[in-house]
Motif scaffolding. Structure first.
Motif, short mmCIF file in Angstrom:
data_model
loop_
_atom_site.label_atom_id
_atom_site.label_comp_id
_atom_site.label_asym_id
_atom_site.label_seq_id
_atom_site.Cartn_x
_atom_site.Cartn_y
_atom_site.Cartn_z
N CYS A 11 61.54 63.00 77.11
CA CYS A 11 60.14 62.59 77.27
C CYS A 11 60.11 61.16 77.84
N ASN A 12 59.36 60.96 78.90
CA ASN A 12 59.30 59.64 79.54
C ASN A 12 58.75 58.56 78.60
N THR A 13 57.76 58.91 77.79
CA THR A 13 57.20 57.93 76.86
C THR A 13 58.22 57.55 75.80
N VAL A 14 58.98 58.52 75.32
CA VAL A 14 60.04 58.24 74.35
C VAL A 14 61.10 57.36 75.00
N LYS A 15 61.46 57.65 76.23
CA LYS A 15 62.46 56.83 76.94
C LYS A 15 61.99 55.37 77.03
N ILE A 91 53.60 67.34 69.05
CA ILE A 91 53.39 66.16 68.21
C ILE A 91 53.41 64.93 69.11
N LYS A 92 52.42 64.08 68.97
CA LYS A 92 52.34 62.85 69.77
C LYS A 92 53.67 62.10 69.70
N ARG A 93 54.19 61.67 70.86
CA ARG A 93 55.51 61.05 70.93
C ARG A 93 55.43 59.68 71.58
N PRO A 94 56.37 58.82 71.18
CA PRO A 94 57.17 58.95 69.97
C PRO A 94 56.32 58.69 68.75
N GLY A 101 53.62 50.92 58.94
CA GLY A 101 52.91 52.19 59.12
C GLY A 101 53.45 53.03 60.26
N ILE A 102 52.71 54.06 60.57
CA ILE A 102 53.07 54.99 61.64
C ILE A 102 52.55 54.44 62.96
N ILE A 103 53.42 54.49 63.97
CA ILE A 103 53.02 54.09 65.32
C ILE A 103 53.19 55.33 66.20
N LEU A 104 52.16 55.67 66.96
CA LEU A 104 52.19 56.83 67.84
C LEU A 104 52.13 56.39 69.29
N GLY A 105 53.00 56.98 70.11
CA GLY A 105 53.00 56.66 71.53
C GLY A 105 53.69 55.35 71.82
N PHE A 106 53.53 54.88 73.06
CA PHE A 106 54.13 53.61 73.45
C PHE A 106 53.06 52.66 73.93
N ASP A 107 52.92 51.55 73.24
CA ASP A 107 52.00 50.48 73.61
C ASP A 107 52.75 49.18 73.33
#
Length: 116
Positions: A11-15, A91-94, A101-107
């Motif tokens: 997944c590009n966002t995970v990378k 499931i929203k990645r990463p 807490g939980i962090i979703l996606g890349f920001d």
């Protein structure tokens, strides 16, 4: 303590997220959904910290491959979890379990704030 990062390696966002963590010398353990699917217990635990709606990636190809009836049936945590367990790639990645807490996606700004 190492962060726990959940996602799919290709997944590009995970990378992007893993590269950012590596570049910032932040320790993590990577959990690949393709090798070890998420469990019902994990989904329930995550939903105590973030909404079930935020866990469902409705922008991805897996969601778009569901027929309209399947999409319309996702109306609460139970129905969402049933779909997510069959389709972990939805499931929203990463998904990062961090002390803050939980962090979703890349920001990058959120990572700077919550992970450094």
């Amino acid at each position: 303590m190492a962060l726990q990062v959940y996602g799919i390696k290709n997944c590009n966002t995970v990378k992007k997220a893993l590269t950012w963590l590596d570049d910032n010398n932040i320790a993590y353990r990577f959990h690949d959904y393709k090798k070890e699917p998420a469990t019902s217990e994990q989904l329930t635990a995550w939903e105590k910290k973030v909404s079930w709606e935020s866990l469902v990636n409705k922008k991805g190809t897996t969601w778009r491959k569901l027929n309209p009836e399947e999409q319309a049936a996702v109306v609460d945590a139970n129905s969402a979890n049933a779909v997510l367990l069959r389709n972990n790639s939805m499931i929203k990645r990463p998904l990062i379990e961090s002390p803050k807490g939980i962090i979703l996606g890349f920001d990058e700004e959120e990572y700077q704030d919550k992970l450094k």
